[in-house]
Design a protein around this motif. Structure first.
Motif, PDB file in Angstrom:
ATOM      1  N   SER A  34       0.799  -1.231   0.000  1.00  0.00           N
ATOM      2  CA  SER A  34       0.000   0.000   0.000  1.00  0.00           C
ATOM      3  C   SER A  34       0.832   1.283   0.000  1.00  0.00           C
ATOM      4  O   SER A  34       0.276   2.362  -0.146  1.00  0.00           O
ATOM      5  CB  SER A  34      -1.018   0.064   1.156  1.00  0.00           C
ATOM      6  OG  SER A  34      -0.392   0.519   2.332  1.00  0.00           O
ATOM      7  N   VAL A  35       2.139   1.201   0.177  1.00  0.00           N
ATOM      8  CA  VAL A  35       2.947   2.424   0.089  1.00  0.00           C
ATOM      9  C   VAL A  35       4.128   2.181  -0.854  1.00  0.00           C
ATOM     10  O   VAL A  35       4.521   1.033  -1.075  1.00  0.00           O
ATOM     11  CB  VAL A  35       3.447   2.880   1.474  1.00  0.00           C
ATOM     12  CG1 VAL A  35       2.314   3.391   2.317  1.00  0.00           C
ATOM     13  CG2 VAL A  35       4.194   1.773   2.181  1.00  0.00           C
ATOM     14  N   TYR A  36       4.665   3.263  -1.401  1.00  0.00           N
ATOM     15  CA  TYR A  36       5.707   3.156  -2.432  1.00  0.00           C
ATOM     16  C   TYR A  36       6.774   4.206  -2.231  1.00  0.00           C
ATOM     17  O   TYR A  36       6.460   5.363  -1.967  1.00  0.00           O
ATOM     18  CB  TYR A  36       5.100   3.335  -3.831  1.00  0.00           C
ATOM     19  CG  TYR A  36       4.077   2.288  -4.138  1.00  0.00           C
ATOM     20  CD1 TYR A  36       4.422   1.135  -4.821  1.00  0.00           C
ATOM     21  CD2 TYR A  36       2.765   2.429  -3.687  1.00  0.00           C
ATOM     22  CE1 TYR A  36       3.488   0.154  -5.066  1.00  0.00           C
ATOM     23  CE2 TYR A  36       1.831   1.449  -3.919  1.00  0.00           C
ATOM     24  CZ  TYR A  36       2.194   0.312  -4.613  1.00  0.00           C
ATOM     25  OH  TYR A  36       1.268  -0.661  -4.829  1.00  0.00           O
ATOM     26  N   TRP A  39       7.704   4.717  -7.900  1.00  0.00           N
ATOM     27  CA  TRP A  39       6.708   4.077  -8.750  1.00  0.00           C
ATOM     28  C   TRP A  39       6.737   4.719 -10.128  1.00  0.00           C
ATOM     29  O   TRP A  39       7.323   5.788 -10.300  1.00  0.00           O
ATOM     30  CB  TRP A  39       5.312   4.162  -8.138  1.00  0.00           C
ATOM     31  CG  TRP A  39       4.694   5.517  -8.157  1.00  0.00           C
ATOM     32  CD1 TRP A  39       3.829   6.003  -9.082  1.00  0.00           C
ATOM     33  CD2 TRP A  39       4.885   6.590  -7.209  1.00  0.00           C
ATOM     34  NE1 TRP A  39       3.470   7.297  -8.782  1.00  0.00           N
ATOM     35  CE2 TRP A  39       4.103   7.676  -7.639  1.00  0.00           C
ATOM     36  CE3 TRP A  39       5.627   6.723  -6.046  1.00  0.00           C
ATOM     37  CZ2 TRP A  39       4.048   8.882  -6.957  1.00  0.00           C
ATOM     38  CZ3 TRP A  39       5.581   7.926  -5.366  1.00  0.00           C
ATOM     39  CH2 TRP A  39       4.802   8.987  -5.819  1.00  0.00           C
ATOM     40  N   ASP A 105       4.239  14.132  -3.321  1.00  0.00           N
ATOM     41  CA  ASP A 105       3.557  12.964  -2.739  1.00  0.00           C
ATOM     42  C   ASP A 105       4.468  11.738  -2.655  1.00  0.00           C
ATOM     43  O   ASP A 105       4.014  10.612  -2.843  1.00  0.00           O
ATOM     44  CB  ASP A 105       2.289  12.634  -3.559  1.00  0.00           C
ATOM     45  CG  ASP A 105       1.270  11.836  -2.738  1.00  0.00           C
ATOM     46  OD1 ASP A 105       1.455  11.738  -1.522  1.00  0.00           O
ATOM     47  OD2 ASP A 105       0.306  11.322  -3.330  1.00  0.00           O
ATOM     48  N   ARG A 107       6.277  10.924   0.052  1.00  0.00           N
ATOM     49  CA  ARG A 107       6.449  10.466   1.433  1.00  0.00           C
ATOM     50  C   ARG A 107       5.217   9.699   1.878  1.00  0.00           C
ATOM     51  O   ARG A 107       4.125   9.920   1.391  1.00  0.00           O
ATOM     52  CB  ARG A 107       6.647  11.661   2.358  1.00  0.00           C
ATOM     53  CG  ARG A 107       7.956  12.353   2.143  1.00  0.00           C
ATOM     54  CD  ARG A 107       8.056  13.602   2.968  1.00  0.00           C
ATOM     55  NE  ARG A 107       9.451  14.004   3.099  1.00  0.00           N
ATOM     56  CZ  ARG A 107      10.204  13.698   4.139  1.00  0.00           C
ATOM     57  NH1 ARG A 107       9.701  13.023   5.163  1.00  0.00           N
ATOM     58  NH2 ARG A 107      11.459  14.063   4.172  1.00  0.00           N
ATOM     59  N   TYR A 108       5.414   8.799   2.825  1.00  0.00           N
ATOM     60  CA  TYR A 108       4.269   8.052   3.338  1.00  0.00           C
ATOM     61  C   TYR A 108       4.506   7.696   4.791  1.00  0.00           C
ATOM     62  O   TYR A 108       5.643   7.638   5.258  1.00  0.00           O
ATOM     63  CB  TYR A 108       4.049   6.773   2.519  1.00  0.00           C
ATOM     64  CG  TYR A 108       5.252   5.843   2.495  1.00  0.00           C
ATOM     65  CD1 TYR A 108       6.183   5.934   1.467  1.00  0.00           C
ATOM     66  CD2 TYR A 108       5.451   4.894   3.495  1.00  0.00           C
ATOM     67  CE1 TYR A 108       7.285   5.100   1.447  1.00  0.00           C
ATOM     68  CE2 TYR A 108       6.547   4.059   3.473  1.00  0.00           C
ATOM     69  CZ  TYR A 108       7.467   4.161   2.449  1.00  0.00           C
ATOM     70  OH  TYR A 108       8.563   3.342   2.425  1.00  0.00           O
ATOM     71  N   ALA A 109       3.406   7.467   5.503  1.00  0.00           N
ATOM     72  CA  ALA A 109       3.515   6.974   6.879  1.00  0.00           C
ATOM     73  C   ALA A 109       3.645   5.453   6.781  1.00  0.00           C
ATOM     74  O   ALA A 109       2.742   4.787   6.279  1.00  0.00           O
ATOM     75  CB  ALA A 109       2.284   7.369   7.669  1.00  0.00           C
ATOM     76  N   LYS A 113       6.467   0.458  10.527  1.00  0.00           N
ATOM     77  CA  LYS A 113       7.405   1.135  11.432  1.00  0.00           C
ATOM     78  C   LYS A 113       6.761   2.290  12.187  1.00  0.00           C
ATOM     79  O   LYS A 113       7.334   2.803  13.140  1.00  0.00           O
ATOM     80  CB  LYS A 113       8.592   1.674  10.631  1.00  0.00           C
ATOM     81  CG  LYS A 113       9.393   0.613   9.910  1.00  0.00           C
ATOM     82  CD  LYS A 113      10.671   1.232   9.366  1.00  0.00           C
ATOM     83  CE  LYS A 113      11.500   0.202   8.615  1.00  0.00           C
ATOM     84  NZ  LYS A 113      11.854   0.646   7.258  1.00  0.00           N
ATOM     85  N   ARG A 114       5.609   2.737  11.759  1.00  0.00           N
ATOM     86  CA  ARG A 114       4.916   3.868  12.375  1.00  0.00           C
ATOM     87  C   ARG A 114       5.779   5.120  12.418  1.00  0.00           C
ATOM     88  O   ARG A 114       5.830   5.821  13.431  1.00  0.00           O
ATOM     89  CB  ARG A 114       4.418   3.541  13.798  1.00  0.00           C
ATOM     90  CG  ARG A 114       3.755   2.229  13.976  1.00  0.00           C
ATOM     91  CD  ARG A 114       2.405   2.100  13.430  1.00  0.00           C
ATOM     92  NE  ARG A 114       1.472   3.192  13.678  1.00  0.00           N
ATOM     93  CZ  ARG A 114       0.281   3.243  13.113  1.00  0.00           C
ATOM     94  NH1 ARG A 114      -0.108   2.297  12.301  1.00  0.00           N
ATOM     95  NH2 ARG A 114      -0.535   4.226  13.363  1.00  0.00           N
ATOM     96  N   ILE A 115       6.489   5.388  11.359  1.00  0.00           N
ATOM     97  CA  ILE A 115       7.156   6.669  11.169  1.00  0.00           C
ATOM     98  C   ILE A 115       7.000   7.020   9.694  1.00  0.00           C
ATOM     99  O   ILE A 115       6.483   6.220   8.926  1.00  0.00           O
ATOM    100  CB  ILE A 115       8.661   6.636  11.496  1.00  0.00           C
ATOM    101  CG1 ILE A 115       9.285   5.414  10.867  1.00  0.00           C
ATOM    102  CG2 ILE A 115       8.927   6.725  12.974  1.00  0.00           C
ATOM    103  CD1 ILE A 115      10.778   5.433  10.847  1.00  0.00           C
TER     104      ILE A 115
END
Ligand code: SF4
Ligand code: SF4
Lengths: 216, 301
Positions: A34-36, A39, A105, A107-109, A113-115
């Motif tokens: 769900s995060v990249y 891409w 766009d 960056r992602y949470a 790792k919750r950072i």
């Protein structure tokens, strides 16, 4: 290290849209679902028979003037001397303000790792003399990585002898990912908006004025 | 526009700031508004607003203790919130907030304490110290959005003013309701003395006009600025966020209250005044929602 300034040039005339760079990135960092970090945006335009497909590999631009660094309240995001923008995983409090600030766009949470995480241009590989995983994996040699400050480097020569573009130059972030032959629509986020226009309830009140303008 | 354009593949990361942030902005706004109203009597000596003093400052303190809780639960690493102090980055607007959110409630507590002890000289001093703090504690939230230059809806120098004025609007409305409740249920004669409510209503009326003027200027410029700005304007005017913006914020939260305050049939009746205040509070919450969530719903990649 002092005088190095890393950069990446992506030659889209060579890109075949195979997503190998994204796969290499996913496996280099075990990026969660769900995060990249990297891409390839793919668009298709035109009407048969006049059609084309364009690709836009997207990643952190390691901006010269990074708004994410400016806005991070804890200095968890910082710029190294060689221009790579990094993220201190132990210091980040996860306020996500940097995600809100980055115009690309990228960056992602991180759900595990919750950072906040992002593309680091594989600084761990660069520091041992390797190229970033995506550059290394590209089968058509569309990406060139190197030192922008060295006029003899391959990247400097490519930059000097081609017309290049960066994403959203108007944001004054001064990106260091350069594109050759990028499609205007692929580069434009709003052109990429999948938003359907719905009929609007209050237009009865306001007349057709606003709607017409929006078509332009 | 682009005929036959198709996005085959792209990545949109989840919008980072969620509803708790909008609630945080709402609560700080209410707090700043009620603090400023309490200084009308105890700082500026306007006698008729005396009943707002202690009530205003108590609400200001309670709200400003509740507000940062929203911020902390929204962190990915809530236990690391102390990093904000030792590792601070003076350029970040969140750092302004770190100081303001620490100083403002402290000052408000001292101010309230002296007011309670009836030491009017010190009350006045701390009241005046509190005014710039209250203005900045809400104004800085506008800077948080404005300095986040990726988002077209936020990136305007009007943002701090929009936030301040809407804070006053919601703060005054909340005080009208609070005074009415206090007099109706917690006073000796259980009777609403309507003078103060009508006076607040008049101030509220003016501030709503100011707020609408700012919103109008913002939208007029957004409409004619660059592509993203235009898209942002259209998002709140015609697409997903228009029911919230035009319906709740503008019509329910501003136009109907303005009618209740200005049409002679309604403006003499206390019930309508309170109803208007409630609508105003709902409208400002919608404004926070549209700003925070709407601002992030425009794709960047
Ligand atoms: S692309 Fe975004 S995350 Fe990367 S340096 Fe620039 S502003 Fe920061
Ligand atoms: S989420 Fe982490 S890196 Fe981003 S601004 Fe907050 S503390 Fe800095």
């Amino acid at each position: 290290m002092a005088n190095i300034r890393w950069g990446i040039v992506i030659d889209l005339r060579r890109c075949v849209g195979c997503h190998t760079c994204s796969v290499a990135c996913k496996s280099e960092f075990l990026v969660p679902l769900s995060v990249y970090r990297q891409w390839v945006k793919v668009i298709e335009k035109g009407q048969y028979p006049n059609v084309s497909r364009s690709f836009l590999p997207s990643m952190c631009n390691c901006c010269e003037n990074p708004i994410c660094v400016h806005n991070c309240p804890t200095q968890a995001t910082f710029k190294r001397e060689d221009g790579i923008v990094l993220q201190d995983p132990h210091r980040c409090i996860g306020c996500k303000y940097c995600i809100a600030s980055c115009p690309y766009d990228v960056r992602y949470a991180d759900p595990m790792k919750r950072i906040v995480q992002k593309c680091t241009w594989c600084h761990h590989r660069i520091d041992t003399g390797l190229e970033p995983a995506c550059v290394n994996a590209c089968p058509s040699f569309a990406m060139t990585f190197g030192d922008l400050n060295d006029p003899e480097s391959r990247i400097s020569k490519v930059l000097a002898s081609n017309a290049v573009q960066v994403l959203k130059p108007e944001k004054d972030t001064r990106p260091h990912v350069y594109y050759i032959g990028a499609d205007e629509v692929a580069m434009r986020a709003i052109g990429g908006a999948n938003r359907k226009e719905k009929p609007v309830w209050w237009l009865w009140v306001m007349g057709n004025f606003v709607k017409k303008e929006h078509k332009g | 526009m682009e005929s036959g354009l198709n996005i085959i593949y792209n990545v949109y990361h989840t919008p980072p700031l969620e509803f708790p942030i909008a609630v945080y902005f709402y609560l700080t706004g209410l707090s700043a508004g009620s603090f400023l109203l309490s200084t009308l009597a105890y700082g500026f000596g306007i006698e008729k607003f005396k009943p707002l003093g202690l009530l205003g400052v108590s609400l200001a303190v309670i709200l400003l203790i509740l507000a940062p809780i929203n911020l902390i639960i929204d962190l990915e690493q809530p236990m690391r919130f102390w990093h904000l102090f030792p590792y601070l980055n003076m350029k970040s607007p969140i750092t302004y907030g770190t100081f303001l959110l620490s100083l403002y409630p402290l000052n408000a507590i001292i101010y309230g304490y002296f007011m309670y002890k009836k030491n009017y000289r010190l009350t006045k001093i701390f009241g005046f110290i509190g005014i710039p703090l209250a203005i900045s504690v809400h104004g800085y939230t506008g800077f948080i959005l404005a300095l986040s230059k990726a988002r077209a809806l936020w990136n305007t120098a009007l943002m701090p003013f929009l936030f301040l004025v809407s804070a006053m609007v919601s703060g005054i409305a909340m005080m009208m309701i609070a005074v009415a409740i206090k007099q109706r249920y917690f006073s000796e004669d259980k009777h609403i003395h309507d003078n103060i409510i009508f006076d607040l209503g008049k101030i509220l009326n003016m501030t709503i006009f100011l707020d609408l003027f700012l919103i109008l200027s913002d939208i007029l410029v957004l409409q004619t600025a660059d592509t993203e700005a235009h898209h942002a304007a259209m998002l709140i005017l015609t697409s997903d966020f228009s029911p919230m913006f035009l319906g709740v914020e503008i019509i329910i939260g501003s136009f109907i209250p303005l009618m209740l305050f200005n049409i002679p049939m309604f403006k003499k009746r206390i019930g309508f005044q309170i109803a208007a205040a409630i609508l105003v509070m709902i409208g400002i919450l919608a404004m926070r929602y549209v700003m925070v969530i709407g601002g992030q719903s425009i794709p960047l990649s």
